[in-house]
Design a protein around this motif. Structure first.
Motif, PDB file in Angstrom:
ATOM      1  N   HIS A  56       0.854   6.930   5.675  1.00  0.00           N
ATOM      2  CA  HIS A  56       1.716   6.226   4.718  1.00  0.00           C
ATOM      3  C   HIS A  56       2.852   7.130   4.243  1.00  0.00           C
ATOM      4  CE1 HIS A  56      -0.480   2.569   4.594  1.00  0.00           C
ATOM      5  NE2 HIS A  56      -1.531   3.031   3.927  1.00  0.00           N
ATOM      6  N   LEU A  57       2.543   8.390   3.963  1.00  0.00           N
ATOM      7  CA  LEU A  57       3.570   9.321   3.511  1.00  0.00           C
ATOM      8  C   LEU A  57       4.633   9.525   4.585  1.00  0.00           C
ATOM      9  CD1 LEU A  57       1.435  12.033   1.664  1.00  0.00           C
ATOM     10  CD2 LEU A  57       3.069  10.451   0.629  1.00  0.00           C
ATOM     11  N   LYS A  58       4.204   9.637   5.836  1.00  0.00           N
ATOM     12  CA  LYS A  58       5.155   9.796   6.938  1.00  0.00           C
ATOM     13  C   LYS A  58       6.089   8.592   7.026  1.00  0.00           C
ATOM     14  CE  LYS A  58       5.466  10.679  11.912  1.00  0.00           C
ATOM     15  NZ  LYS A  58       4.684  10.883  13.173  1.00  0.00           N
ATOM     16  N   ALA A  59       5.516   7.391   6.851  1.00  0.00           N
ATOM     17  CA  ALA A  59       6.323   6.171   6.909  1.00  0.00           C
ATOM     18  C   ALA A  59       7.327   6.131   5.753  1.00  0.00           C
ATOM     19  CB  ALA A  59       5.420   4.946   6.872  1.00  0.00           C
ATOM     20  N   ARG A  78       0.832  -1.207   0.000  1.00  0.00           N
ATOM     21  CA  ARG A  78       0.000   0.000   0.000  1.00  0.00           C
ATOM     22  C   ARG A  78       0.867   1.258   0.000  1.00  0.00           C
ATOM     23  NH1 ARG A  78      -3.926   0.776  -2.373  1.00  0.00           N
ATOM     24  NH2 ARG A  78      -5.647  -0.098  -1.212  1.00  0.00           N
ATOM     25  N   GLN A  79       1.973   1.251   0.732  1.00  0.00           N
ATOM     26  CA  GLN A  79       2.879   2.390   0.707  1.00  0.00           C
ATOM     27  C   GLN A  79       3.475   2.578  -0.680  1.00  0.00           C
ATOM     28  OE1 GLN A  79       5.555   1.371   3.866  1.00  0.00           O
ATOM     29  NE2 GLN A  79       4.169   2.055   5.483  1.00  0.00           N
ATOM     30  N   MET A  80       3.736   1.454  -1.370  1.00  0.00           N
ATOM     31  CA  MET A  80       4.253   1.542  -2.727  1.00  0.00           C
ATOM     32  C   MET A  80       3.209   2.153  -3.654  1.00  0.00           C
ATOM     33  SD  MET A  80       7.070   0.976  -4.304  1.00  0.00           S
ATOM     34  CE  MET A  80       7.488   1.279  -6.027  1.00  0.00           C
ATOM     35  N   ASP A  81       1.933   1.821  -3.456  1.00  0.00           N
ATOM     36  CA  ASP A  81       0.855   2.434  -4.241  1.00  0.00           C
ATOM     37  C   ASP A  81       0.868   3.949  -4.058  1.00  0.00           C
ATOM     38  OD1 ASP A  81       0.065  -0.092  -4.972  1.00  0.00           O
ATOM     39  OD2 ASP A  81      -1.622  -0.194  -3.578  1.00  0.00           O
ATOM     40  N   VAL A  82       0.982   4.383  -2.795  1.00  0.00           N
ATOM     41  CA  VAL A  82       0.997   5.812  -2.484  1.00  0.00           C
ATOM     42  C   VAL A  82       2.201   6.482  -3.127  1.00  0.00           C
ATOM     43  CG1 VAL A  82       1.218   7.514  -0.619  1.00  0.00           C
ATOM     44  CG2 VAL A  82      -0.310   5.549  -0.334  1.00  0.00           C
ATOM     45  N   LEU A  83       3.361   5.830  -3.043  1.00  0.00           N
ATOM     46  CA  LEU A  83       4.582   6.393  -3.619  1.00  0.00           C
ATOM     47  C   LEU A  83       4.454   6.547  -5.137  1.00  0.00           C
ATOM     48  CD1 LEU A  83       7.512   7.339  -3.361  1.00  0.00           C
ATOM     49  CD2 LEU A  83       8.208   4.925  -3.460  1.00  0.00           C
ATOM     50  N   HIS A  89      12.289  15.009   3.882  1.00  0.00           N
ATOM     51  CA  HIS A  89      11.358  15.894   4.579  1.00  0.00           C
ATOM     52  C   HIS A  89      10.258  16.460   3.702  1.00  0.00           C
ATOM     53  CE1 HIS A  89      15.187  15.997   6.885  1.00  0.00           C
ATOM     54  NE2 HIS A  89      14.372  15.936   7.918  1.00  0.00           N
ATOM     55  N   ASN A  90      10.330  16.234   2.394  1.00  0.00           N
ATOM     56  CA  ASN A  90       9.266  16.746   1.531  1.00  0.00           C
ATOM     57  C   ASN A  90       9.056  15.815   0.339  1.00  0.00           C
ATOM     58  OD1 ASN A  90      11.057  17.582  -0.727  1.00  0.00           O
ATOM     59  ND2 ASN A  90      11.784  19.134   0.745  1.00  0.00           N
ATOM     60  N   ARG A  91       8.025  16.108  -0.426  1.00  0.00           N
ATOM     61  CA  ARG A  91       7.594  15.230  -1.511  1.00  0.00           C
ATOM     62  C   ARG A  91       8.635  15.158  -2.634  1.00  0.00           C
ATOM     63  NH1 ARG A  91       1.731  15.174  -0.500  1.00  0.00           N
ATOM     64  NH2 ARG A  91       1.165  14.610  -2.635  1.00  0.00           N
ATOM     65  N   THR A  92       9.230  16.312  -2.959  1.00  0.00           N
ATOM     66  CA  THR A  92      10.220  16.331  -4.034  1.00  0.00           C
ATOM     67  C   THR A  92      11.439  15.484  -3.687  1.00  0.00           C
ATOM     68  OG1 THR A  92       9.517  18.548  -4.705  1.00  0.00           O
ATOM     69  CG2 THR A  92      11.675  17.806  -5.476  1.00  0.00           C
ATOM     70  N   GLU A  93      11.958  15.643  -2.473  1.00  0.00           N
ATOM     71  CA  GLU A  93      13.094  14.836  -2.029  1.00  0.00           C
ATOM     72  C   GLU A  93      12.734  13.359  -2.037  1.00  0.00           C
ATOM     73  OE1 GLU A  93      14.295  16.083   1.819  1.00  0.00           O
ATOM     74  OE2 GLU A  93      15.104  18.015   1.164  1.00  0.00           O
ATOM     75  N   CYS A  94      11.511  13.059  -1.612  1.00  0.00           N
ATOM     76  CA  CYS A  94      11.044  11.677  -1.544  1.00  0.00           C
ATOM     77  C   CYS A  94      11.078  11.015  -2.922  1.00  0.00           C
ATOM     78  CB  CYS A  94       9.630  11.646  -0.970  1.00  0.00           C
ATOM     79  SG  CYS A  94       8.877  10.009  -0.949  1.00  0.00           S
ATOM     80  N   ASN A 123      12.620  12.014  -5.701  1.00  0.00           N
ATOM     81  CA  ASN A 123      13.970  11.988  -6.282  1.00  0.00           C
ATOM     82  C   ASN A 123      14.806  10.858  -5.702  1.00  0.00           C
ATOM     83  OD1 ASN A 123      13.433  14.189  -7.910  1.00  0.00           O
ATOM     84  ND2 ASN A 123      14.350  15.691  -6.520  1.00  0.00           N
ATOM     85  N   LEU A 124      14.763  10.683  -4.369  1.00  0.00           N
ATOM     86  CA  LEU A 124      15.566   9.643  -3.739  1.00  0.00           C
ATOM     87  C   LEU A 124      15.015   8.258  -4.051  1.00  0.00           C
ATOM     88  CD1 LEU A 124      17.959   8.938  -2.039  1.00  0.00           C
ATOM     89  CD2 LEU A 124      16.591   9.315   0.039  1.00  0.00           C
ATOM     90  N   ALA A 125      13.691   8.133  -4.110  1.00  0.00           N
ATOM     91  CA  ALA A 125      13.080   6.840  -4.452  1.00  0.00           C
ATOM     92  C   ALA A 125      13.511   6.403  -5.857  1.00  0.00           C
ATOM     93  CB  ALA A 125      11.560   6.942  -4.368  1.00  0.00           C
ATOM     94  N   ARG A 126      13.577   7.354  -6.784  1.00  0.00           N
ATOM     95  CA  ARG A 126      14.042   7.054  -8.140  1.00  0.00           C
ATOM     96  C   ARG A 126      15.522   6.657  -8.125  1.00  0.00           C
ATOM     97  NH1 ARG A 126      10.522  11.570 -10.531  1.00  0.00           N
ATOM     98  NH2 ARG A 126       8.813  10.402 -11.453  1.00  0.00           N
ATOM     99  N   ALA A 127      16.308   7.393  -7.349  1.00  0.00           N
ATOM    100  CA  ALA A 127      17.745   7.106  -7.285  1.00  0.00           C
ATOM    101  C   ALA A 127      18.008   5.717  -6.724  1.00  0.00           C
ATOM    102  CB  ALA A 127      18.444   8.169  -6.432  1.00  0.00           C
ATOM    103  N   ARG A 128      17.151   5.262  -5.825  1.00  0.00           N
ATOM    104  CA  ARG A 128      17.315   3.941  -5.215  1.00  0.00           C
ATOM    105  C   ARG A 128      16.707   2.836  -6.054  1.00  0.00           C
ATOM    106  NH1 ARG A 128      16.563   4.102   1.343  1.00  0.00           N
ATOM    107  NH2 ARG A 128      18.190   5.617   1.815  1.00  0.00           N
ATOM    108  N   GLY A 129      16.046   3.200  -7.136  1.00  0.00           N
ATOM    109  CA  GLY A 129      15.432   2.173  -7.965  1.00  0.00           C
ATOM    110  C   GLY A 129      14.074   1.724  -7.491  1.00  0.00           C
ATOM    111  N   TRP A 130      13.452   2.484  -6.583  1.00  0.00           N
ATOM    112  CA  TRP A 130      12.117   2.127  -6.114  1.00  0.00           C
ATOM    113  C   TRP A 130      11.050   2.554  -7.113  1.00  0.00           C
ATOM    114  CZ3 TRP A 130      11.714   3.378  -0.128  1.00  0.00           C
ATOM    115  CH2 TRP A 130      12.722   2.676   0.537  1.00  0.00           C
ATOM    116  N   LEU A 131      11.392   3.488  -7.986  1.00  0.00           N
ATOM    117  CA  LEU A 131      10.471   3.968  -9.009  1.00  0.00           C
ATOM    118  C   LEU A 131      11.116   3.799 -10.382  1.00  0.00           C
ATOM    119  CD1 LEU A 131       9.313   7.300  -7.334  1.00  0.00           C
ATOM    120  CD2 LEU A 131       7.899   5.282  -7.706  1.00  0.00           C
TER     121      LEU A 131
END
Length: 219
Positions: free
Chosen positions: A193-196, A162-167, A204-209, A211-219
């Motif tokens: 979910h966003l806090k988690a 579910r967190q992945m859906d939100v992301l 600390h914000n949506r843009t950082e989230c 960008n980092l998720a993409r860098a880690r290969g989560w997106l």
């Protein structure tokens, strides 16, 4: 009326390969595509019956009333709720059928979201007949079917489905209200979910989230 049932008109010829599946649920809100795909499934002898629903709600109602589906083909981009919203609802079923995502979006983020949500496979809408046949036969054998094999979603990924859906929706620029509507969640739940997710990534914000998720290969 949300459901359309399409059945093969002729019995298989003697000695023909047995049909892998009796009954398939196709969830897609584009009538020409869904009817064409249902016809192709029958032509290839992949299922005896294909039932079409155009919404998550319609599909949920069918699954409550009919428990003999052996496969669900699910589009993500539906009117109203995103198709991924159907997957959590299947948890209440004793033996839920496998779900294969069919999508016109073929990017890696969409495939990863399908994996994280618990889908058994992914098939691009641009795929040909041979890919469709391979997918149905693989899933009918209890196997998974994803582009590039069945690698884990991402190394070190510790988000819930579910967190992945939100992301995924966050990465598409959806505001909280739209995420709530798409996933049928309360605003409080989305914020939780966003806090988690932010905590997992140390941002600390949506843009950082994103960008980092993409860098880690989560997106």
């Amino acid at each position: 009326m949300d459901a359309i049932t399409s059945k093969a008109g002729q019995a298989p010829a003697a000695g023909a390969r047995p049909v892998p599946m009796k009954k398939v649920l196709l969830v897609d809100d584009h009538a020409l595509f869904s009817q064409g795909l249902a016809g192709l499934i029958r032509q290839e002898g992949l299922a005896e019956s294909v039932v079409i629903a155009s919404t998550v709600e319609g599909a949920s109602d069918l699954l409550v009333r009919q428990d003999d589906f052996q496969l669900i083909l699910l589009d993500i981009a539906l009117q109203g709720e995103t198709g991924l919203a159907l997957l959590p609802r299947l948890a209440s079923h004793r033996e839920p059928p496998p779900v294969v995502i069919i999508s016109s979006s073929e990017d890696e983020a969409t495939v990863r979201a399908a994996q994280a949500a618990g889908a058994s496979g992914f098939l691009a809408k641009s795929a040909g007949r041979s890919a469709l046949v391979s997918m149905v036969r693989s899933v009918s054998r209890g196997e998974r079917y994803f582009p590039g094999g069945n690698d884990p979603v991402a190394p070190g990924l510790s988000l819930t489905p579910r967190q992945m859906d939100v992301l995924l929706l966050l990465a598409q620029g959806f505001p909280n209200k739209r995420i709530c509507q798409s996933l049928n969640l309360t605003e409080h739940t989305v914020k939780t979910h966003l806090k988690a997710i932010f905590t997992q990534l140390g941002v600390h914000n949506r843009t950082e989230c994103v960008n980092l998720a993409r860098a880690r290969g989560w997106l």
